[in-house]
Design a protein around this motif. Sequence first.
Motif, PDB file in Angstrom:
ATOM      1  N   TYR A  38      -7.684 -21.555  96.459  1.00 28.50           N
ATOM      2  CA  TYR A  38      -8.163 -20.224  96.078  1.00 28.50           C
ATOM      3  C   TYR A  38      -7.896 -19.253  97.229  1.00 28.50           C
ATOM      4  O   TYR A  38      -8.194 -19.535  98.378  1.00 28.50           O
ATOM      5  CB  TYR A  38      -9.655 -20.262  95.764  1.00 28.50           C
ATOM      6  N   THR A  71      -9.484 -14.491  91.313  1.00 30.53           N
ATOM      7  CA  THR A  71      -9.779 -14.237  89.900  1.00 30.53           C
ATOM      8  C   THR A  71      -9.354 -12.835  89.491  1.00 30.53           C
ATOM      9  O   THR A  71      -9.110 -12.573  88.315  1.00 30.53           O
ATOM     10  CB  THR A  71     -11.283 -14.410  89.644  1.00 30.53           C
ATOM     11  N   THR A  78      -7.886 -16.900  84.692  1.00 29.48           N
ATOM     12  CA  THR A  78      -9.346 -16.915  84.828  1.00 29.48           C
ATOM     13  C   THR A  78     -10.010 -17.061  83.469  1.00 29.48           C
ATOM     14  O   THR A  78     -10.961 -17.827  83.278  1.00 29.48           O
ATOM     15  CB  THR A  78      -9.817 -15.638  85.518  1.00 29.48           C
ATOM     16  N   LYS A  81      -9.383 -20.642  81.929  1.00 25.30           N
ATOM     17  CA  LYS A  81     -10.145 -21.707  82.586  1.00 25.30           C
ATOM     18  C   LYS A  81     -11.656 -21.450  82.559  1.00 25.30           C
ATOM     19  O   LYS A  81     -12.425 -22.224  83.121  1.00 25.30           O
ATOM     20  CB  LYS A  81      -9.662 -21.864  84.037  1.00 25.30           C
ATOM     21  N   ASN A  82     -12.060 -20.340  81.955  1.00 15.66           N
ATOM     22  CA  ASN A  82     -13.486 -20.017  81.857  1.00 15.66           C
ATOM     23  C   ASN A  82     -14.147 -19.915  83.227  1.00 15.66           C
ATOM     24  O   ASN A  82     -15.263 -20.389  83.442  1.00 15.66           O
ATOM     25  CB  ASN A  82     -14.226 -21.055  80.999  1.00 15.66           C
ATOM     26  N   TRP A  83     -13.421 -19.335  84.173  1.00 16.50           N
ATOM     27  CA  TRP A  83     -14.013 -19.132  85.487  1.00 16.50           C
ATOM     28  C   TRP A  83     -14.956 -17.930  85.437  1.00 16.50           C
ATOM     29  O   TRP A  83     -14.703 -16.952  84.734  1.00 16.50           O
ATOM     30  CB  TRP A  83     -12.935 -18.844  86.539  1.00 16.50           C
ATOM     31  N   ASP A  84     -16.003 -18.007  86.250  1.00 23.13           N
ATOM     32  CA  ASP A  84     -16.802 -16.802  86.423  1.00 23.13           C
ATOM     33  C   ASP A  84     -16.276 -16.050  87.645  1.00 23.13           C
ATOM     34  O   ASP A  84     -15.374 -16.506  88.341  1.00 23.13           O
ATOM     35  CB  ASP A  84     -18.289 -17.144  86.581  1.00 23.13           C
ATOM     36  N   PHE A  87     -16.040 -17.845  91.077  1.00 23.97           N
ATOM     37  CA  PHE A  87     -15.357 -19.124  91.214  1.00 23.97           C
ATOM     38  C   PHE A  87     -14.347 -19.047  92.359  1.00 23.97           C
ATOM     39  O   PHE A  87     -13.480 -18.180  92.377  1.00 23.97           O
ATOM     40  CB  PHE A  87     -14.638 -19.472  89.906  1.00 23.97           C
ATOM     41  N   GLU A  88     -14.435 -19.963  93.330  1.00 27.93           N
ATOM     42  CA  GLU A  88     -13.546 -19.929  94.488  1.00 27.93           C
ATOM     43  C   GLU A  88     -13.042 -21.321  94.852  1.00 27.93           C
ATOM     44  O   GLU A  88     -12.706 -21.578  96.002  1.00 27.93           O
ATOM     45  CB  GLU A  88     -14.267 -19.313  95.694  1.00 27.93           C
ATOM     46  N   SER A  89     -12.988 -22.234  93.905  1.00 29.27           N
ATOM     47  CA  SER A  89     -12.524 -23.591  94.181  1.00 29.27           C
ATOM     48  C   SER A  89     -11.020 -23.687  93.949  1.00 29.27           C
ATOM     49  O   SER A  89     -10.419 -22.894  93.226  1.00 29.27           O
ATOM     50  CB  SER A  89     -13.251 -24.591  93.275  1.00 29.27           C
ATOM     51  N   PHE A  91      -7.529 -24.963  92.311  1.00 26.60           N
ATOM     52  CA  PHE A  91      -7.260 -25.164  90.886  1.00 26.60           C
ATOM     53  C   PHE A  91      -5.832 -25.680  90.707  1.00 26.60           C
ATOM     54  O   PHE A  91      -4.980 -25.548  91.582  1.00 26.60           O
ATOM     55  CB  PHE A  91      -7.451 -23.856  90.121  1.00 26.60           C
TER      56      PHE A  91
END
Length: 340
Positions: A38, A71, A78, A81-84, A87-89, A91
């Motif tokens: 990320y 994101t 985003t 993948k349904n990131w909020d 999210f900072e992991s 991928f």
Amino acid sequence: MSLGSFIRKQFIDILQWNEDRDGVLAWRHPMQDFEIQYGASLTVRESQMAVFVNEGKVADVFGPGMYKLTTQTLPILTYLKNWDKLFESPFKSDVIFFSTRLQLGRRWGTAQPVTLRDSEFGMVRLRAFGVYSYQISDPGKFYREISGTRDVYTVDDLEAQLRNMVVAAMTTALGGAKVPFLDMAANQGLMSQSIAEQLAPVFDRYGVKLDNFTVENVSLPEELQKALDTRISMGMAGDLGKFTQYQTATSIPLAAQNEGGIAGIGAGLAAGAALGQTMAQGLGAAQGQPQPGQPPQQAQPAQADPVQRLQQLKELLDKGLITAADYDTAKADVLKKLTS
């Protein structure tokens, strides 16, 4: 190697493509056992575009520039993948680079002659060849329709498909143009433009832009070209009577240099005149004159005017076409016939 070093090598923080050879249109960044960090840096150079693919679906497309992957810069990914927003992991995603450079000087040609109906020759078989150039304009379409999941996709892979489209468009253009074969050389520019207009939407369907298309040559197969050369030669001969006279006149200077002068080629001139008369009669018969079954008309021998004959001999002597001895001999023969 420490465990920390091993873990760090599993994350990618720089994504870029250094094109190390020509002819590559699409290149997939190696992603096996790797995840994208990320905030990683994405570098897309001029004449390149990059596409992020998530589970087989095209997500975000990037043009030339340098990007920090977050994101905010990956809105479609985003969403998929349904990131909020927090999210900072790391991928996983497929990243494919595409070359948008012009592919110049690509050659095309008909592997087999194309059969067409010509207004002058009837059914003919034509060959054609030329060059064209193109570039990738829509990497999303190109990925979905052409390159797919391959790691590398080259110019040669694409042109195996494009050539069939080119030949099909050329056949349609030639068949619909109704331009005689003999006039095609003067209309190659218009023909190229017509074929390019037909090919442009076909190329666009695959995310490819046709930049230029040129017809360099349209020709007949060897056996038909020989038949055309024969027809052209007969047309250049024109009136057979005048053609025979021309051949006779051009042979006089050569004959005068041989032993025996004009007298030495009398038999040759007679044979040439007979041949010319036979050819003229053959053409007349082919045109319906005289009709089969009609008695042949007797040719009346022409009586040469002695004065005219002497003038002709004098002109030949003045022009150096006969020698003085030949002139004196022929003159004496004319005067002998006149006084006898």
